[in-house]
Design an enzyme around this catalytic site. Structure first.
Site, PDB file in Angstrom:
ATOM      1  N   CYS A 108       8.153  15.090  -4.949  1.00  0.00           N
ATOM      2  CA  CYS A 108       7.335  14.483  -6.174  1.00  0.00           C
ATOM      3  C   CYS A 108       6.057  14.953  -6.274  1.00  0.00           C
ATOM      4  O   CYS A 108       5.253  14.428  -6.956  1.00  0.00           O
ATOM      5  CB  CYS A 108       7.405  12.936  -5.804  1.00  0.00           C
ATOM      6  SG  CYS A 108       9.021  12.384  -5.917  1.00  0.00           S
ATOM      7  N   HIS A 229       2.105   9.780 -10.133  1.00  0.00           N
ATOM      8  CA  HIS A 229       3.454   9.941 -10.260  1.00  0.00           C
ATOM      9  C   HIS A 229       4.055   8.439 -10.154  1.00  0.00           C
ATOM     10  O   HIS A 229       3.964   7.563  -9.515  1.00  0.00           O
ATOM     11  CB  HIS A 229       3.784  10.575  -8.409  1.00  0.00           C
ATOM     12  CG  HIS A 229       5.336  10.437  -8.229  1.00  0.00           C
ATOM     13  ND1 HIS A 229       6.195  11.105  -9.015  1.00  0.00           N
ATOM     14  CD2 HIS A 229       6.096   9.793  -7.302  1.00  0.00           C
ATOM     15  CE1 HIS A 229       7.598  10.757  -8.757  1.00  0.00           C
ATOM     16  NE2 HIS A 229       7.529  10.258  -7.394  1.00  0.00           N
ATOM     17  N   ASN A 259      11.891   7.124 -11.790  1.00  0.00           N
ATOM     18  CA  ASN A 259      11.218   8.277 -10.921  1.00  0.00           C
ATOM     19  C   ASN A 259      11.795   9.787 -11.022  1.00  0.00           C
ATOM     20  O   ASN A 259      12.990   9.896 -10.742  1.00  0.00           O
ATOM     21  CB  ASN A 259      11.198   7.832  -9.398  1.00  0.00           C
ATOM     22  CG  ASN A 259      10.477   8.905  -8.558  1.00  0.00           C
ATOM     23  OD1 ASN A 259      10.434  10.026  -8.792  1.00  0.00           O
ATOM     24  ND2 ASN A 259      10.201   8.584  -7.351  1.00  0.00           N
TER      25      ASN A 259
HETATM   26  N1  COA Z   1      19.675  -4.589  -5.610  1.00  0.00           N
HETATM   27  C1  COA Z   1      19.474  -5.553  -5.008  1.00  0.00           C
HETATM   28  N2  COA Z   1      19.400  -5.691  -3.641  1.00  0.00           N
HETATM   29  C2  COA Z   1      18.840  -4.656  -3.040  1.00  0.00           C
HETATM   30  C3  COA Z   1      18.907  -3.274  -3.818  1.00  0.00           C
HETATM   31  C4  COA Z   1      19.292  -3.276  -5.256  1.00  0.00           C
HETATM   32  N3  COA Z   1      19.289  -2.294  -5.861  1.00  0.00           N
HETATM   33  N4  COA Z   1      18.410  -2.251  -2.865  1.00  0.00           N
HETATM   34  C5  COA Z   1      18.101  -2.909  -1.879  1.00  0.00           C
HETATM   35  N5  COA Z   1      18.627  -4.219  -1.783  1.00  0.00           N
HETATM   36  C6  COA Z   1      18.413  -5.548  -0.886  1.00  0.00           C
HETATM   37  C7  COA Z   1      18.453  -4.642   0.535  1.00  0.00           C
HETATM   38  O1  COA Z   1      19.943  -4.311   0.777  1.00  0.00           O
HETATM   39  C8  COA Z   1      18.049  -5.871   1.430  1.00  0.00           C
HETATM   40  O2  COA Z   1      19.052  -6.748   1.814  1.00  0.00           O
HETATM   41  P1  COA Z   1      19.100  -7.611   3.131  1.00  0.00           P
HETATM   42  O3  COA Z   1      17.713  -8.386   3.165  1.00  0.00           O
HETATM   43  O4  COA Z   1      20.147  -8.393   2.708  1.00  0.00           O
HETATM   44  O5  COA Z   1      19.343  -6.575   4.011  1.00  0.00           O
HETATM   45  C9  COA Z   1      17.075  -6.502   0.550  1.00  0.00           C
HETATM   46  O6  COA Z   1      17.217  -6.033  -0.812  1.00  0.00           O
HETATM   47  C10 COA Z   1      15.486  -5.915   1.021  1.00  0.00           C
HETATM   48  O7  COA Z   1      15.735  -4.650   1.040  1.00  0.00           O
HETATM   49  P2  COA Z   1      14.274  -3.714   1.311  1.00  0.00           P
HETATM   50  O8  COA Z   1      14.901  -2.239   1.303  1.00  0.00           O
HETATM   51  O9  COA Z   1      13.656  -4.153   2.373  1.00  0.00           O
HETATM   52  O10 COA Z   1      13.866  -3.847  -0.245  1.00  0.00           O
HETATM   53  P3  COA Z   1      12.341  -3.813  -0.477  1.00  0.00           P
HETATM   54  O11 COA Z   1      11.485  -4.793  -0.783  1.00  0.00           O
HETATM   55  O12 COA Z   1      11.561  -2.694   0.396  1.00  0.00           O
HETATM   56  O13 COA Z   1      12.381  -2.683  -1.609  1.00  0.00           O
HETATM   57  C11 COA Z   1      12.349  -0.529  -2.717  1.00  0.00           C
HETATM   58  C12 COA Z   1      13.024  -1.638  -1.743  1.00  0.00           C
HETATM   59  C13 COA Z   1      13.146   0.756  -2.473  1.00  0.00           C
HETATM   60  C14 COA Z   1      12.341  -1.016  -4.211  1.00  0.00           C
HETATM   61  C15 COA Z   1      11.033  -0.494  -2.008  1.00  0.00           C
HETATM   62  O14 COA Z   1      10.870  -0.538  -0.530  1.00  0.00           O
HETATM   63  C16 COA Z   1      10.192   0.678  -2.668  1.00  0.00           C
HETATM   64  O15 COA Z   1       9.903   0.854  -3.934  1.00  0.00           O
HETATM   65  N6  COA Z   1       9.895   1.793  -1.979  1.00  0.00           N
HETATM   66  C17 COA Z   1       9.564   2.865  -2.342  1.00  0.00           C
HETATM   67  C18 COA Z   1      10.215   3.977  -2.897  1.00  0.00           C
HETATM   68  C19 COA Z   1       9.821   4.935  -3.631  1.00  0.00           C
HETATM   69  O16 COA Z   1       9.087   5.020  -4.446  1.00  0.00           O
HETATM   70  N7  COA Z   1      10.364   6.177  -3.300  1.00  0.00           N
HETATM   71  C20 COA Z   1      10.028   7.572  -3.854  1.00  0.00           C
HETATM   72  C21 COA Z   1       8.592   7.929  -3.612  1.00  0.00           C
HETATM   73  S1  COA Z   1       8.221   9.392  -4.258  1.00  0.00           S
END
Ligand code: COA
Length: 302
Positions: A108, A229, A259
């Site tokens: 990215c 980004h 993304n």
């Molecule tokens: N729909 C519903 N629930 C989901 C899900 C989805 N698509 N994806 C994950 N969950 C669930 C998880 O399983 C977890 O459930 P649990 O509590 O029962 O275990 C819960 O949601 C929380 O998961 P978590 O990973 O802690 O969520 P989060 O608040 O961190 O959000 C992201 C997840 C990926 C949206 C967030 O971490 C994020 O934006 N990270 C950056 C990712 C990114 O931008 N990457 C590219 C960078 S270049």
């Protein structure tokens, strides 16, 4: 650095959050609240090369091909390991043989790194231009049963033709090797520790923007546009809050495209350019970040 032209392409197939509700345990509300993403475009018959080509052709409209001395394609999803996408573009676009053409894999951060590379190389090639492309078919690297990752990404390409013009620019960039935050597994599928990446992005992007502003002697309020980004609305919002900068400075189109990795910054720039948002002399800050972990900020006048 002068941006002479821009171009972009996204595949027509549009996949909404509602479409994801049918294939993984998720909801439109969860995706929108955590990411700001409503839809993304997904390749069918398109390849990284064909998308790169479509964006590059637009950017090359009205540009003399003989002025191009450098073709850089930022991608971590080339269709084949070799020849490079850049090399195939050079041939397909009928560019001179006397060009440096190669791909850059910085995920990215790729377009930002391509821009920084081009700036250094163009200093030695007065009057010449570089064709810079970010093109990704991320969908080919996704595990569509991994709901924490597959909902985030889309496909597309963006391109720009740039020329060194002697005006000052400011940059900040880096790499902090962390192979477990975002990586491809043994099957070549993208895996990510979402929380870890989120924290890295907010902290590092905020600091990198502070660094580049300090080098330029500017406050956030003196910028005209910040083009991050397009990973996640919550990351952009948190960065704006930590900087004390108004959200209006931060361009966003991730709601429609998700993304798109290295394509996201040139895709955003092309949309802004076509909509007349970018005016000569405006201060624009570009910010790339992602797998590596890697990041880069670039401040210049449009
Ligand atoms: N729909 C519903 N629930 C989901 C899900 C989805 N698509 N994806 C994950 N969950 C669930 C998880 O399983 C977890 O459930 P649990 O509590 O029962 O275990 C819960 O949601 C929380 O998961 P978590 O990973 O802690 O969520 P989060 O608040 O961190 O959000 C992201 C997840 C990926 C949206 C967030 O971490 C994020 O934006 N990270 C950056 C990712 C990114 O931008 N990457 C590219 C960078 S270049």
């Amino acid at each position: 650095m002068k941006f002479l032209s821009t171009g972009s392409f996204v595949p027509p197939r549009r996949m909404t959050n509602q479409d994801f509700e049918k294939i993984v345990d998720t909801s439109d509300q969860w995706i929108v609240e955590r990411t700001g993403i409503h839809a993304r475009h997904v390749a069918e018959e398109e390849t990284t090369l064909t998308m790169a080509m479509a964006a590059a052709k637009q950017a090359m409209e009205g540009v003399d091909p003989s002025a191009i001395c450098l073709v850089l394609v930022a991608t971590f999803t080339p269709d084949q390991a070799t020849p490079s996408v850049a090399s195939q573009l050079q041939q397909a676009l009928g560019l001179p043989e006397e060009v440096l053409a190669y791909d850059i894999n910085a995920a990215c951060s790729g377009f930002l790194f391509a821009l920084l590379t081009a700036e250094r190389l163009l200093e030695a090639m007065p009057g010449k231009c570089a064709l810079l492309v970010g093109a990704e078919k991320v969908s080919g690297r996704l595990d569509y049963t991994d709901r924490g990752t597959c909902i985030l990404f889309g496909d597309g390409a963006g391109a720009a033709v740039v020329q060194a013009d002697g005006r000052p620019t400011w940059a900040d960039y880096g790499n902090r090797s962390n192979g477990s935050a975002i990586y491809t597994d043994e099957k070549g599928l993208l895996r990510m520790e979402g929380r870890q990446v989120y924290q890295f992005a907010v902290r590092t992007v905020t600091q990198s923007i502070r660094n580049v502003l300090e080098k330029a002697g500017l406050e956030p309020g003196q910028l005209d546009h910040v083009v991050c980004h397009q990973a996640n609305h919550r990351i952009i919002e948190a960065v704006a809050r930590h900087l004390g900068a108004p959200m209006e400075l931060f361009f966003e189109n991730l709601g429609e495209y998700g993304n798109t990795s290295a394509a996201s910054i040139p895709l955003a720039l092309d949309e802004m350019h076509r909509n007349g948002m970018l005016k000569s002399g405006q201060r624009v800050l570009l910010e790339g970040f992602g797998s590596g972990l890697s990041w880069g900020s670039y401040l210049f006048e449009w």
